[in-house]
Write an enzyme that holds these catalytic residues in place. Structure first.
Site, PDB file in Angstrom:
ATOM      1  N   LYS A   1       0.847  -1.213  -0.199  1.00 22.01           N
ATOM      2  CA  LYS A   1      -0.024  -0.126  -0.034  1.00 22.01           C
ATOM      3  C   LYS A   1       0.840   1.049   0.027  1.00 22.01           C
ATOM      4  O   LYS A   1       0.365   2.178  -0.534  1.00 22.01           O
ATOM      5  CB  LYS A   1      -0.910   0.044   1.262  1.00 22.01           C
ATOM      6  CG  LYS A   1      -0.409  -0.130   2.458  1.00 22.01           C
ATOM      7  CD  LYS A   1      -0.255   1.350   3.191  1.00 22.01           C
ATOM      8  CE  LYS A   1       0.925   1.110   4.320  1.00 22.01           C
ATOM      9  NZ  LYS A   1       1.103   2.546   4.811  1.00 22.01           N
TER      10      LYS A   1
ATOM     11  N   THR B   1      -3.528   5.903   3.605  1.00 22.21           N
ATOM     12  CA  THR B   1      -2.469   6.440   3.146  1.00 22.21           C
ATOM     13  C   THR B   1      -2.338   7.137   1.668  1.00 22.21           C
ATOM     14  O   THR B   1      -1.521   7.653   1.444  1.00 22.21           O
ATOM     15  CB  THR B   1      -1.390   5.211   3.006  1.00 22.21           C
ATOM     16  OG1 THR B   1      -1.572   4.157   2.266  1.00 22.21           O
ATOM     17  CG2 THR B   1      -0.744   4.965   4.444  1.00 22.21           C
TER      18      THR B   1
END
Length: 316
Positions: A181, A238
């Site tokens: 990620k 994020t």
């Protein structure tokens, strides 16, 4: 007693969260001047401003002070973990919990494999998921994944009223979700920094999630793990918040700005490592490959955007 290695923002935040519950915590840092400052002020102003350390948290520069800990949390940058474990054999036998996200560039291994190699007598786990240090330290509700073979006791030890841990046995899936990620967060930052808009970011996140899942499944992870906190949850956080170092790094790239070289950006090294893995496994990961090429100055931003937008049309 809970030991925490690494007095950066995240390690300090975990110490605060656990200490606030009355648990004895020993926070290790390498820099003796940093330790002296924390001991004197009762805070870590350099890394986590405005947050007071609970009285149950003590600071130390001696690994020996962590002997007998119920668990030791390794809150170190991924790039430093392998050498640190090799240099501190006294940790072998203690329950070790990785709190870093990434893939070691030299070995193409995740943090738990590094722990197993350096400390074969230690039970290991990884703590990962959508979280910012400032939120944890302030006691804001946060949920994380704890991945390990058997971890019910550890789950209860490390959970607090505001920090909720969900347990899984899928260590591979949890590790890869947390590592991959960061790469997609860099890409999302580039999209926003280049002014391509929210629709482009949503598309990027979706296709990036598909890449994450392809690699995780190929390496033995489970799809449901990638759909959980350590994958999808962390990806959303994020890719949408400027609190993310990886997102900010991407924003700077997209805007043609210089990013602070002292800030740790785990996704940069991970992109290189994952690109190598994907090539060996013959897995299609175009976004990750473009990020690795951009970081290594092998391609320009306009070339990367054009290459992604001109890929052959196919079924989703």
């Amino acid at each position: 007693m809970i030991g925490i290695i690494g007095a950066g923002a995240f390690g300090t935040a975990l110490a605060v969260a656990l200490g606030r519950e009355g648990r004895e915590v020993r926070l290790w840092a390498r820099d003796t001047a940093h330790i002296a400052d924390m001991a004197r002020t009762g805070a870590n102003e350099a890394r986590l401003p405005g947050v007071i350390l609970p009285k149950t948290v003590s600071v130390t520069a001696e690994i020996a002070d962590l002997a007998g800990a119920d668990a030791v949390l390794l809150s170190l940058p991924m790039r430093a973990l392998r050498d640190f474990l090799r240099a501190n054999p006294g940790l072998n036998g203690l329950p070790l919990v990785a709190c870093c996200k990434g893939i070691d560039l030299a070995t193409l291994q995740g943090p738990t494999a590094l722990i197993a190699a350096a400390c074969p007598e230690s039970p290991f786990a990884i703590l990962t998921g959508p979280s910012f240090a400032a939120d944890i330290a302030r006691g804001l509700p946060t949920a994380l994944t704890l991945a390990c073979a058997e971890g019910e006791a550890l789950q209860h030890l490390l959970s607090t009223r505001s920090l909720r841990l969900y347990r899984t046995t899928d260590v591979i899936g949890a590790e890869l979700g947390g590592a991959l990620k960061n790469v997609i967060a860099i890409a999302a930052g580039i999209v926003m920094g280049a002014g391509l808009g929210d629709s482009a970011r949503a598309a990027l996140m979706t296709r990036g999630y598909a890449e994450m899942t392809r690699l995780a499944l190929a390496l033995g992870g489970r799809a449901e793990t990638l759909a959980g906190l350590s994958g999808f949850g962390d990806l959303v956080l994020t890719c949408t918040s400027a609190q993310s170092r990886n997102f900010r790094f991407g924003q700077a790239l997209g805007a043609g700005q210089v990013f602070d070289p002292t800030v740790t950006v785990e996704g940069a090294a991970t992109a290189k490592a994952v690109t190598n893995m994907a090539e060996k496994l013959q897995i299609d990961m175009p976004i990750t490959g473009m990020i690795a090429a951009l970081i290594q100055n092998q391609i320009t931003l306009p070339q990367a955007i054009t290459a992604l937008l001109t890929r052959p049309l196919k079924q989703e």
